[in-house]
Write a protein that holds these residues in place. Structure first.
Motif, PDB file in Angstrom:
ATOM      1  N   MET A 155       7.115 -12.426  -0.979  1.00 23.81           N
ATOM      2  CA  MET A 155       8.393 -11.632  -1.248  1.00 23.81           C
ATOM      3  C   MET A 155       8.060 -10.509  -2.221  1.00 23.81           C
ATOM      4  SD  MET A 155      11.215 -10.762  -2.848  1.00 23.81           S
ATOM      5  CE  MET A 155      11.862 -12.277  -3.744  1.00 23.81           C
ATOM      6  N   LEU A 156       8.377  -9.128  -1.884  1.00 30.75           N
ATOM      7  CA  LEU A 156       8.333  -8.290  -3.051  1.00 30.75           C
ATOM      8  C   LEU A 156       9.612  -7.630  -3.138  1.00 30.75           C
ATOM      9  CD1 LEU A 156       6.107  -6.460  -4.416  1.00 30.75           C
ATOM     10  CD2 LEU A 156       6.153  -4.680  -2.724  1.00 30.75           C
ATOM     11  N   ARG A 157       9.965  -7.710  -4.454  1.00 32.86           N
ATOM     12  CA  ARG A 157      10.994  -6.985  -4.916  1.00 32.86           C
ATOM     13  C   ARG A 157      10.899  -5.821  -5.542  1.00 32.86           C
ATOM     14  NH1 ARG A 157      11.959 -10.513  -8.705  1.00 32.86           N
ATOM     15  NH2 ARG A 157      12.813 -12.177  -7.308  1.00 32.86           N
ATOM     16  N   ILE A 158      11.606  -4.933  -4.812  1.00 29.17           N
ATOM     17  CA  ILE A 158      11.357  -3.506  -4.926  1.00 29.17           C
ATOM     18  C   ILE A 158      12.758  -2.799  -5.425  1.00 29.17           C
ATOM     19  CG2 ILE A 158       9.347  -3.298  -3.883  1.00 29.17           C
ATOM     20  CD1 ILE A 158      11.029  -1.733  -1.465  1.00 29.17           C
ATOM     21  N   SER A 159      12.621  -1.443  -5.997  1.00 32.48           N
ATOM     22  CA  SER A 159      13.871  -0.830  -6.044  1.00 32.48           C
ATOM     23  C   SER A 159      14.196   0.393  -5.393  1.00 32.48           C
ATOM     24  CB  SER A 159      14.074  -0.277  -7.704  1.00 32.48           C
ATOM     25  OG  SER A 159      15.218   0.345  -7.991  1.00 32.48           O
ATOM     26  N   SER A 160      14.651   1.329  -5.842  1.00 33.06           N
ATOM     27  CA  SER A 160      14.981   2.464  -4.864  1.00 33.06           C
ATOM     28  C   SER A 160      13.570   2.978  -4.469  1.00 33.06           C
ATOM     29  CB  SER A 160      15.740   3.536  -5.745  1.00 33.06           C
ATOM     30  OG  SER A 160      15.844   4.764  -4.966  1.00 33.06           O
ATOM     31  N   ARG A 161      13.538   3.299  -3.121  1.00 29.36           N
ATOM     32  CA  ARG A 161      12.347   4.134  -2.678  1.00 29.36           C
ATOM     33  C   ARG A 161      12.391   5.702  -3.144  1.00 29.36           C
ATOM     34  NH1 ARG A 161      13.534   0.239   1.133  1.00 29.36           N
ATOM     35  NH2 ARG A 161      11.755  -0.821   2.016  1.00 29.36           N
ATOM     36  N   THR A 162      13.469   6.068  -3.232  1.00 30.80           N
ATOM     37  CA  THR A 162      13.511   7.440  -3.760  1.00 30.80           C
ATOM     38  C   THR A 162      13.181   7.913  -5.132  1.00 30.80           C
ATOM     39  OG1 THR A 162      15.351   7.995  -2.163  1.00 30.80           O
ATOM     40  CG2 THR A 162      15.187   9.329  -3.901  1.00 30.80           C
ATOM     41  N   TYR A 163      13.506   6.932  -5.846  1.00 33.23           N
ATOM     42  CA  TYR A 163      13.184   7.098  -7.398  1.00 33.23           C
ATOM     43  C   TYR A 163      12.201   6.287  -8.003  1.00 33.23           C
ATOM     44  CZ  TYR A 163      17.933   9.404  -6.964  1.00 33.23           C
ATOM     45  OH  TYR A 163      19.084  10.148  -6.515  1.00 33.23           O
ATOM     46  N   SER A 164      11.625   5.083  -7.431  1.00 35.38           N
ATOM     47  CA  SER A 164      11.173   4.147  -8.022  1.00 35.38           C
ATOM     48  C   SER A 164       9.303   4.182  -7.679  1.00 35.38           C
ATOM     49  CB  SER A 164      11.546   2.698  -7.887  1.00 35.38           C
ATOM     50  OG  SER A 164      10.775   1.836  -8.500  1.00 35.38           O
ATOM     51  N   SER A 165       8.826   4.933  -8.776  1.00 32.90           N
ATOM     52  CA  SER A 165       7.476   5.092  -8.713  1.00 32.90           C
ATOM     53  C   SER A 165       6.705   3.778  -8.491  1.00 32.90           C
ATOM     54  CB  SER A 165       6.922   6.029  -9.556  1.00 32.90           C
ATOM     55  OG  SER A 165       7.152   5.613 -10.864  1.00 32.90           O
ATOM     56  N   TRP A 166       7.193   2.777  -9.401  1.00 34.47           N
ATOM     57  CA  TRP A 166       6.288   1.629  -9.521  1.00 34.47           C
ATOM     58  C   TRP A 166       6.567   0.738  -8.381  1.00 34.47           C
ATOM     59  CZ3 TRP A 166       2.504   1.256 -12.504  1.00 34.47           C
ATOM     60  CH2 TRP A 166       2.427   1.956 -13.575  1.00 34.47           C
ATOM     61  N   SER A 167       7.788   0.837  -7.862  1.00 37.42           N
ATOM     62  CA  SER A 167       7.966  -0.038  -6.594  1.00 37.42           C
ATOM     63  C   SER A 167       7.029   0.603  -5.257  1.00 37.42           C
ATOM     64  CB  SER A 167       9.498   0.066  -6.002  1.00 37.42           C
ATOM     65  OG  SER A 167      10.291  -0.268  -6.881  1.00 37.42           O
ATOM     66  N   MET A 168       6.935   2.011  -5.460  1.00 39.41           N
ATOM     67  CA  MET A 168       5.933   2.533  -4.382  1.00 39.41           C
ATOM     68  C   MET A 168       4.665   1.988  -4.491  1.00 39.41           C
ATOM     69  SD  MET A 168       5.425   6.579  -3.624  1.00 39.41           S
ATOM     70  CE  MET A 168       4.264   7.054  -2.324  1.00 39.41           C
ATOM     71  N   ARG A 169       4.034   1.988  -5.793  1.00 38.77           N
ATOM     72  CA  ARG A 169       2.887   1.520  -6.098  1.00 38.77           C
ATOM     73  C   ARG A 169       2.627  -0.045  -5.544  1.00 38.77           C
ATOM     74  NH1 ARG A 169       3.841   4.717 -10.769  1.00 38.77           N
ATOM     75  NH2 ARG A 169       2.512   6.401 -11.201  1.00 38.77           N
ATOM     76  N   GLY A 170       3.479  -0.958  -6.057  1.00 37.09           N
ATOM     77  CA  GLY A 170       3.428  -2.398  -5.851  1.00 37.09           C
ATOM     78  C   GLY A 170       3.391  -2.508  -4.274  1.00 37.09           C
ATOM     79  N   TRP A 171       4.330  -1.727  -3.371  1.00 33.58           N
ATOM     80  CA  TRP A 171       4.425  -1.806  -2.144  1.00 33.58           C
ATOM     81  C   TRP A 171       3.174  -1.171  -1.341  1.00 33.58           C
ATOM     82  CZ3 TRP A 171       4.393   1.368   2.305  1.00 33.58           C
ATOM     83  CH2 TRP A 171       5.339   0.858   3.430  1.00 33.58           C
ATOM     84  N   LEU A 172       2.718  -0.471  -1.947  1.00 28.39           N
ATOM     85  CA  LEU A 172       1.400   0.226  -1.244  1.00 28.39           C
ATOM     86  C   LEU A 172       0.219  -0.810  -1.355  1.00 28.39           C
ATOM     87  CD1 LEU A 172       1.374   3.933  -2.230  1.00 28.39           C
ATOM     88  CD2 LEU A 172       1.535   3.028   0.322  1.00 28.39           C
ATOM     89  N   ILE A 173       0.126  -1.322  -2.472  1.00 30.04           N
ATOM     90  CA  ILE A 173      -0.985  -2.218  -3.122  1.00 30.04           C
ATOM     91  C   ILE A 173      -0.683  -3.279  -2.050  1.00 30.04           C
ATOM     92  CG2 ILE A 173      -1.772  -3.846  -4.622  1.00 30.04           C
ATOM     93  CD1 ILE A 173      -0.956  -1.745  -6.742  1.00 30.04           C
ATOM     94  N   LEU A 174       0.298  -3.897  -1.773  1.00 29.23           N
ATOM     95  CA  LEU A 174       0.743  -5.204  -0.798  1.00 29.23           C
ATOM     96  C   LEU A 174       0.182  -4.684   0.533  1.00 29.23           C
ATOM     97  CD1 LEU A 174       1.407  -7.956  -1.010  1.00 29.23           C
ATOM     98  CD2 LEU A 174       3.649  -7.400  -0.913  1.00 29.23           C
ATOM     99  N   ARG A 175       0.576  -3.626   0.766  1.00 31.90           N
ATOM    100  CA  ARG A 175       0.284  -3.030   2.316  1.00 31.90           C
ATOM    101  C   ARG A 175      -1.227  -2.927   2.277  1.00 31.90           C
ATOM    102  NH1 ARG A 175       3.998  -2.080   6.593  1.00 31.90           N
ATOM    103  NH2 ARG A 175       2.934  -0.146   7.041  1.00 31.90           N
ATOM    104  N   LEU A 176      -1.985  -2.372   1.325  1.00 32.54           N
ATOM    105  CA  LEU A 176      -3.573  -2.418   1.565  1.00 32.54           C
ATOM    106  C   LEU A 176      -4.001  -3.742   1.552  1.00 32.54           C
ATOM    107  CD1 LEU A 176      -4.386   0.034  -1.377  1.00 32.54           C
ATOM    108  CD2 LEU A 176      -4.920   0.169   1.095  1.00 32.54           C
ATOM    109  N   SER A 177      -3.488  -4.984   0.919  1.00 34.18           N
ATOM    110  CA  SER A 177      -4.079  -6.271   1.092  1.00 34.18           C
ATOM    111  C   SER A 177      -3.913  -6.870   2.442  1.00 34.18           C
ATOM    112  CB  SER A 177      -3.220  -7.246  -0.039  1.00 34.18           C
ATOM    113  OG  SER A 177      -1.900  -7.689   0.592  1.00 34.18           O
ATOM    114  N   GLY A 178      -3.042  -6.334   3.187  1.00 34.12           N
ATOM    115  CA  GLY A 178      -2.635  -6.905   4.631  1.00 34.12           C
ATOM    116  C   GLY A 178      -1.936  -8.511   4.580  1.00 34.12           C
ATOM    117  N   LEU A 179      -1.591  -8.596   3.423  1.00 32.74           N
ATOM    118  CA  LEU A 179      -0.770  -9.999   3.321  1.00 32.74           C
ATOM    119  C   LEU A 179       0.727  -9.593   3.932  1.00 32.74           C
ATOM    120  CD1 LEU A 179      -0.863 -12.876   2.084  1.00 32.74           C
ATOM    121  CD2 LEU A 179       0.238 -12.051   0.099  1.00 32.74           C
TER     122      LEU A 179
END
Length: 217
Positions: free
Chosen positions: A1-25
């Motif tokens: 599970m990935l805990r994120i904040s606003s997609r509009t404002y949160s650059s760090w959430s975007m980074r973590g989400w993209l990294i997890l997508r790259l992993s394929g997990l």
């Protein structure tokens, strides 16, 4: 599970989400409201720690974005999150670390806001220095490893780390030279980035007025 904040404002959430997508997990998301005091403090750069995004997996809880990247790289080396070449991998860690720890003027004066479009935005000298450094790093990687991504033919952690910068450049009309513009277009065409932008369009309105510029998405 990935805990994120606003997609509009949160650059760090975007980074973590993209990294997890790259992993394929495969993963699920838990979205923390921007109205949450801790999340709001992080978005406004008023918190001493950045706890979003947080990855929970197999008993591990990791809230540092580079920690998430290293964990996933160890867990799934076949995903190619980091460049295969030793020198490229070292450069990747260096420029990711610089993004992780630096560019404070850019963060504070050009905050991420995917709803913003601010033509004619004035970029002051401190932020301009950050921008020039970032473009220097991009050009160096693109020249050395041939593009279209920072380290060659496929996206890696470094591209995920710098993708929100492209969002900032687009929002505030930062002009780019030809190689950097081509790289920015590569990021914008990345299907995972497109998915993030579309999800930002659909998320419930949760305005943070300090990050608004009376602009349109």
């Amino acid at each position: 599970m990935l805990r994120i904040s606003s997609r509009t404002y949160s650059s760090w959430s975007m980074r973590g989400w993209l990294i997890l997508r790259l992993s394929g997990l495969p993963f699920t998301e838990q979205v923390v409201s921007p109205d949450d005091p801790g999340s709001r403090a992080e978005l406004l750069l008023q918190s001493s720690s950045i706890l979003i995004p947080t990855l929970e997996h197999d008993g591990a809880e990791i809230w540092d974005t580079l920690g998430i990247a290293e964990y996933l790289n160890e867990l799934l080396p076949e995903a190619g999150l980091m460049p295969a070449d030793r020198i490229a991998r070292a450069r990747s860690r260096a420029i990711c670390g610089e993004m992780h720890a630096g560019f404070h003027a850019l963060r504070s004066t050009l905050p991420m806001n995917l709803r913003a479009e601010v033509p004619g935005f004035t970029v002051w000298s401190a932020a301009r220095a950050d921008i020039e450094r970032i473009l220097f790093l991009w050009r160096g990687c693109l020249e050395t490893w041939g593009g279209p991504w920072l380290f060659g033919a496929k996206p890696t952690v470094a591209d995920a780390m710098y993708a929100p910068v492209v969002m900032r450049f687009r929002s505030y009309g930062v002009s780019l030279d030809a190689p950097c513009e081509a790289y920015a277009q590569t990021i914008l065409a990345w299907p995972d980035v497109q998915a993030w932008i579309e999800a930002a369009r659909q998320e419930p309105e949760a305005r943070i007025t300090e990050l608004e510029f009376d602009a349109e998405f």
